[in-house]
Design a protein around this motif. Structure first.
Motif, PDB file in Angstrom:
ATOM      1  N   LYS A   1      37.396  25.011 -13.111  1.00 36.86           N
ATOM      2  CA  LYS A   1      38.279  25.143 -11.940  1.00 36.86           C
ATOM      3  C   LYS A   1      37.994  24.042 -10.920  1.00 36.86           C
ATOM      4  O   LYS A   1      38.914  23.449 -10.348  1.00 36.86           O
ATOM      5  N   GLU A   2      36.683  23.779 -10.685  1.00 38.40           N
ATOM      6  CA  GLU A   2      36.328  22.732  -9.728  1.00 38.40           C
ATOM      7  C   GLU A   2      36.817  21.372 -10.204  1.00 38.40           C
ATOM      8  O   GLU A   2      37.302  20.555  -9.415  1.00 38.40           O
ATOM      9  N   PHE A   3      36.680  21.133 -11.515  1.00 40.96           N
ATOM     10  CA  PHE A   3      37.112  19.847 -12.059  1.00 40.96           C
ATOM     11  C   PHE A   3      38.622  19.669 -11.903  1.00 40.96           C
ATOM     12  O   PHE A   3      39.103  18.608 -11.496  1.00 40.96           O
ATOM     13  N   LYS A   4      39.374  20.720 -12.206  1.00 39.39           N
ATOM     14  CA  LYS A   4      40.834  20.635 -12.092  1.00 39.39           C
ATOM     15  C   LYS A   4      41.268  20.434 -10.644  1.00 39.39           C
ATOM     16  O   LYS A   4      42.300  19.821 -10.375  1.00 39.39           O
ATOM     17  N   ASN A   5      40.452  20.945  -9.708  1.00 44.94           N
ATOM     18  CA  ASN A   5      40.775  20.792  -8.286  1.00 44.94           C
ATOM     19  C   ASN A   5      40.069  19.594  -7.648  1.00 44.94           C
ATOM     20  O   ASN A   5      40.108  19.421  -6.431  1.00 44.94           O
ATOM     21  N   ASN A   6      39.380  18.781  -8.513  1.00 47.10           N
ATOM     22  CA  ASN A   6      38.668  17.582  -8.037  1.00 47.10           C
ATOM     23  C   ASN A   6      37.659  17.895  -6.932  1.00 47.10           C
ATOM     24  O   ASN A   6      37.550  17.191  -5.934  1.00 47.10           O
ATOM     25  N   ARG A   7      36.895  18.973  -7.109  1.00 51.09           N
ATOM     26  CA  ARG A   7      35.912  19.291  -6.079  1.00 51.09           C
ATOM     27  C   ARG A   7      34.623  19.870  -6.681  1.00 51.09           C
ATOM     28  O   ARG A   7      34.120  20.890  -6.245  1.00 51.09           O
ATOM     29  N   ILE A   8      34.076  19.214  -7.695  1.00 58.45           N
ATOM     30  CA  ILE A   8      32.767  19.622  -8.205  1.00 58.45           C
ATOM     31  C   ILE A   8      31.721  19.324  -7.140  1.00 58.45           C
ATOM     32  O   ILE A   8      31.627  18.211  -6.621  1.00 58.45           O
ATOM     33  N   SER A   9      30.933  20.335  -6.794  1.00 60.25           N
ATOM     34  CA  SER A   9      29.973  20.209  -5.699  1.00 60.25           C
ATOM     35  C   SER A   9      28.757  19.391  -6.133  1.00 60.25           C
ATOM     36  O   SER A   9      28.276  19.521  -7.256  1.00 60.25           O
ATOM     37  N   SER A  10      28.277  18.556  -5.226  1.00 64.31           N
ATOM     38  CA  SER A  10      27.065  17.773  -5.495  1.00 64.31           C
ATOM     39  C   SER A  10      26.205  17.742  -4.244  1.00 64.31           C
ATOM     40  O   SER A  10      26.664  18.085  -3.147  1.00 64.31           O
ATOM     41  N   GLN A  11      24.956  17.349  -4.408  1.00 65.16           N
ATOM     42  CA  GLN A  11      24.026  17.238  -3.288  1.00 65.16           C
ATOM     43  C   GLN A  11      23.369  15.872  -3.320  1.00 65.16           C
ATOM     44  O   GLN A  11      22.922  15.420  -4.370  1.00 65.16           O
ATOM     45  N   ARG A  12      23.318  15.208  -2.186  1.00 64.86           N
ATOM     46  CA  ARG A  12      22.671  13.897  -2.101  1.00 64.86           C
ATOM     47  C   ARG A  12      21.164  14.078  -2.059  1.00 64.86           C
ATOM     48  O   ARG A  12      20.646  15.021  -1.457  1.00 64.86           O
ATOM     49  N   LEU A  13      20.479  13.165  -2.708  1.00 60.46           N
ATOM     50  CA  LEU A  13      19.012  13.192  -2.723  1.00 60.46           C
ATOM     51  C   LEU A  13      18.474  12.378  -1.564  1.00 60.46           C
ATOM     52  O   LEU A  13      18.978  11.290  -1.259  1.00 60.46           O
ATOM     53  N   LEU A  14      17.445  12.901  -0.918  1.00 60.92           N
ATOM     54  CA  LEU A  14      16.823  12.181   0.189  1.00 60.92           C
ATOM     55  C   LEU A  14      16.227  10.872  -0.313  1.00 60.92           C
ATOM     56  O   LEU A  14      16.369   9.821   0.314  1.00 60.92           O
ATOM     57  N   ILE A  15      15.558  10.946  -1.473  1.00 62.65           N
ATOM     58  CA  ILE A  15      15.002   9.751  -2.122  1.00 62.65           C
ATOM     59  C   ILE A  15      15.639   9.629  -3.500  1.00 62.65           C
ATOM     60  O   ILE A  15      15.514  10.552  -4.322  1.00 62.65           O
ATOM     61  N   PRO A  16      16.360   8.553  -3.787  1.00 64.89           N
ATOM     62  CA  PRO A  16      17.003   8.409  -5.100  1.00 64.89           C
ATOM     63  C   PRO A  16      15.992   8.486  -6.246  1.00 64.89           C
ATOM     64  O   PRO A  16      14.840   8.050  -6.106  1.00 64.89           O
ATOM     65  N   THR A  17      16.418   9.072  -7.342  1.00 58.19           N
ATOM     66  CA  THR A  17      15.588   9.125  -8.543  1.00 58.19           C
ATOM     67  C   THR A  17      15.888   7.903  -9.408  1.00 58.19           C
ATOM     68  O   THR A  17      17.042   7.659  -9.759  1.00 58.19           O
ATOM     69  N   ILE A  18      14.850   7.140  -9.721  1.00 54.78           N
ATOM     70  CA  ILE A  18      15.010   5.951 -10.565  1.00 54.78           C
ATOM     71  C   ILE A  18      14.638   6.321 -11.993  1.00 54.78           C
ATOM     72  O   ILE A  18      13.551   6.848 -12.251  1.00 54.78           O
ATOM     73  N   ILE A  19      15.542   6.059 -12.921  1.00 49.97           N
ATOM     74  CA  ILE A  19      15.322   6.398 -14.329  1.00 49.97           C
ATOM     75  C   ILE A  19      15.370   5.122 -15.161  1.00 49.97           C
ATOM     76  O   ILE A  19      16.317   4.346 -15.070  1.00 49.97           O
ATOM     77  N   GLU A  20      14.334   4.919 -15.965  1.00 47.00           N
ATOM     78  CA  GLU A  20      14.316   3.805 -16.918  1.00 47.00           C
ATOM     79  C   GLU A  20      14.901   4.283 -18.241  1.00 47.00           C
ATOM     80  O   GLU A  20      14.529   5.335 -18.748  1.00 47.00           O
ATOM     81  N   LEU A  21      15.817   3.516 -18.783  1.00 46.97           N
ATOM     82  CA  LEU A  21      16.468   3.855 -20.040  1.00 46.97           C
ATOM     83  C   LEU A  21      16.364   2.696 -21.017  1.00 46.97           C
ATOM     84  O   LEU A  21      16.114   1.553 -20.608  1.00 46.97           O
ATOM     85  N   LYS A  22      16.551   2.988 -22.289  1.00 49.45           N
ATOM     86  CA  LYS A  22      16.717   1.902 -23.247  1.00 49.45           C
ATOM     87  C   LYS A  22      18.012   1.175 -22.921  1.00 49.45           C
ATOM     88  O   LYS A  22      18.932   1.745 -22.326  1.00 49.45           O
ATOM     89  N   ASN A  23      18.099  -0.072 -23.334  1.00 53.77           N
ATOM     90  CA  ASN A  23      19.272  -0.886 -23.005  1.00 53.77           C
ATOM     91  C   ASN A  23      20.563  -0.232 -23.465  1.00 53.77           C
ATOM     92  O   ASN A  23      21.557  -0.178 -22.729  1.00 53.77           O
ATOM     93  N   ASP A  24      20.579   0.302 -24.687  1.00 55.04           N
ATOM     94  CA  ASP A  24      21.809   0.919 -25.197  1.00 55.04           C
ATOM     95  C   ASP A  24      22.141   2.202 -24.444  1.00 55.04           C
ATOM     96  O   ASP A  24      23.306   2.516 -24.205  1.00 55.04           O
ATOM     97  N   GLU A  25      21.108   2.945 -24.013  1.00 56.75           N
ATOM     98  CA  GLU A  25      21.348   4.159 -23.244  1.00 56.75           C
ATOM     99  C   GLU A  25      21.934   3.829 -21.872  1.00 56.75           C
ATOM    100  O   GLU A  25      22.856   4.497 -21.393  1.00 56.75           O
ATOM    101  N   LYS A  26      21.400   2.779 -21.252  1.00 58.99           N
ATOM    102  CA  LYS A  26      21.926   2.382 -19.951  1.00 58.99           C
ATOM    103  C   LYS A  26      23.385   1.937 -20.080  1.00 58.99           C
ATOM    104  O   LYS A  26      24.229   2.264 -19.229  1.00 58.99           O
ATOM    105  N   ASN A  27      23.684   1.196 -21.125  1.00 54.57           N
ATOM    106  CA  ASN A  27      25.072   0.766 -21.334  1.00 54.57           C
ATOM    107  C   ASN A  27      26.016   1.951 -21.419  1.00 54.57           C
ATOM    108  O   ASN A  27      27.135   1.924 -20.902  1.00 54.57           O
TER     109      ASN A  27
END
Length: 581
Positions: free
Chosen positions: A434-460
């Motif tokens: 329902k949220e997706f159809k109404n373009n309003r999926i709720s999210s929360q901003r992080l105070l400190i961004p989370t940095i994630i290291e990925l393999k090159n193909d995963e990042k792509n």
């Protein structure tokens, strides 16, 4: 004197795979394997348009004489095998002599090569399987093979290639596995004039692991050194804190050849099952050194599958190596057989493996025949799913929670058992839809961004599907060569859940290039956020969950099709206890 010869027909017929070049990645694999077999210390791969326009492999190996350079494009021309008995002592990656012939038949191929003991090199040019030019040329020691316009003369095959990002990911996956199998060789991967991956060739496997998976994973790798009779196991495995959502990071090399084998996978799952939950996997990079006479590599066209003469023995050796590395003080040593059914182990997808348990001995009079009881339970389950009888919260008597997993309710002399995880999945899934159809999926901003290291193909994959992640409540930015920054996450996720969901989505999106279903992603999001089995609920929480479930459009199944509610009538239970016949 040349080192390449045409195999005798009797030998060729026994090892022929009839292999064709399917995509750029298969060309890359064959050319780099040839460079490794040539004793190279430095290998450079250059591609353009994901290999569709250009694939160029340059090495400093032994090189070829003019006669060998011309002969190598003939079918069944190889320097690695002469008689069928040579298979018993084979240590090279290639041996069939089919690759260059197949590649030259569907591309514009150029070979420039010079052996170490000669001052003049050779250039051979082949278009569509026909030799266009052979001449002397000045060049450095080693060999450079250039493949241009792959499938230019077979447009039907060209049409079936995927988009560039997917074809490059296939190349990357082949390349980094070859890099891991030979840390003593310096590798460079250049795509569209940009360096994508490289290794120093210092022989340090952990440095290669850090280059591919990042520092975070490398810091949690445990070195493995084990010798069990004729089997030597070396490499690195992740500790208990590393959780991956795909088994693609379980890599085995046998005599430095990347392979798939059921017994080895079974050993990994047996050892890690006490630390990781179902559907999660470790990172494994292990090489098994073994006498070539104890293995058969000639059972699959790509030489990816391999059989051991003693499957249970290799299982035991792998089990011991892993168990002793994770538990140095463990006294458990080499089980005779896997608790997993090795023959049923599948190579692809999320593996479902049947576990063998020791059966408890009971007298016939102690308990009902399990098959009979199972049939009656199945009938009851079918009634719930098929009849679709709606019942309401205000006329249900909540009885309680059992096994911290199931909620019991009574209504009109009928017992209802609700799977709390499946029920919560259904509730959240319909909410997200329902949220997706109404373009309003709720999210929360992080105070400190989370940095994630990925393999090159995963990042792509993440960057390519950035809009998809945005619709799911994420805010993700590119953060350097192999990292992303997560600045906002779905409201029901903490940072750990948000990271695991990213891993699941990457594994899902990489499993099939055409699968970008929002439905499937929302399934996974609901599954991740839902209460789990063994989560204790208060009476208030349980009643609220039941009320929300009954307000769903489909309260009877979770998004993956499992039942949320099972109904037992009084008659069903009377029959189970033989109160009525």
């Amino acid at each position: 004197m040349g080192i390449i010869n045409i195999l005798d027909a009797s030998v060729a017929s026994k090892i022929s795979a009839g292999e064709v070049v399917e995509r750029p990645a298969s060309v890359v694999k064959e050319l780099i394997e040839n460079s490794i077999d040539a004793g190279s210390k430095n290998i450079i791969l250059e591609v353009k348009n994901a290999g569709k326009k250009l694939i160029k492999v340059t090495d400093d190996g032994c090189g070829m004489t003019k006669n060998d350079a011309v002969l190598c494009i003939e079918r069944y021309a190889t320097s690695k095998l002469r008689t069928i008995e040579d298979l018993n002592s084979l240590i090279t990656l290639g041996f069939r002599g089919e690759a260059l012939a197949s590649i030259s038949a569907v591309s514009k191929l150029q070979i420039v090569t010079r052996p170490r003991d000669q001052s003049i090199g050779t250039l051979v040019e082949v278009w569509g399987g026909e030799i266009i030019d052979v001449r002397d040329t000045g060049c450095k020691e080693g060999t450079t093979v250039t493949v241009k316009d792959l499938f230019y003369n077979t447009p039907a095959r060209l049409k079936f290639l995927k988009r560039d990002s997917i074809e490059f990911n296939n190349i990357y996956n082949i390349f980094y596995k070859l890099m891991l199998s030979h840390p003593e060789i310096s590798f460079k991967l250049i795509s569209d004039d940009k360096l994508k991956l490289s290794s120093t060739g210092d022989g340090n496997l952990l440095n290669c692991i850090k280059t591919i998976w990042g520092q975070e994973i490398a810091d949690h790798m445990i070195e493995v050194k084990a010798q069990d009779r004729a089997v030597k196991v070396t490499g690195y495995i992740s500790d208990r804190s590393v959780i991956r959502r795909s088994k693609n990071d379980i890599l085995f090399f046998v005599n430095k050849r990347c392979i798939i084998n059921k017994a080895l996978y079974a050993a990994v799952l047996d050892v890690y099952k006490q630390y990781l939950t179902t559907g999660t996997y470790p990172v494994i990079v292990l090489n098994i050194d073994i006498d070539p006479r104890m293995i058969d590599v000639n059972i699959h066209p790509t030489k990816l599958e391999l059989k051991f003469s003693d499957e249970h023995g290799i299982y035991g050796a792998m089990y011991n190596a892993l168990n002793n590395a994770l538990n140095p003080k463990s006294e458990v040593n080499r089980p005779l057989t896997s608790i997993f059914n090795i023959n049923d182990f599948e190579k692809q997808g999320n593996v479902e493996i049947e576990t063998k348990y020791e059966q408890v001995k009971l007298k016939e009079t102690d308990i009902r025949d399990i098959n009979e009881l199972e049939n009656e339970i199945n009938i009851a389950v079918d009634e719930v799913i098929n009849e679709g009888m709606i019942f309401y919260d205000d006329d249900i008597k909540y009885l309680g929670q059992v096994l911290s997993t199931y909620l019991l309710c009574e209504k009109d002399n009928e017992l209802y058992i609700i799977d709390q995880h499946a029920a919560h999945e259904r509730i959240l899934y319909e909410k997200y839809i329902k949220e997706f159809k109404n373009n309003r999926i709720s999210s929360q901003r992080l105070l400190i961004p989370t940095i994630i290291e990925l393999k090159n193909d995963e990042k792509n994959i993440v960057i390519e599907n950035i809009n998809l992640f945005n619709t799911l409540g994420y805010e993700i930015d590119d953060f350097g060569e192999t990292a992303i920054a997560i600045r906002a996450v779905p409201i029901f996720f903490d940072q750990t859940q948000a990271r695991l969901f990213i891993d699941e989505c990457v594994a899902y999106l990489s499993s099939d290039s055409n699968r970008t279903s929002i439905d499937e992603m929302l399934f996974k999001k609901a599954c991740k956020a839902a209460v789990k089995a063994n989560d204790s609920l208060t009476e208030k929480e349980a009643r609220e969950l039941i009320k929300s479930l009954l307000s769903c459009e489909n309260p009877y199944n979770c998004p993956h099709g499992r039942p949320t509610i099972v109904r037992f009538t009084k008659s069903d239970m009377d029959k189970m206890f033989k109160r009525v016949i």
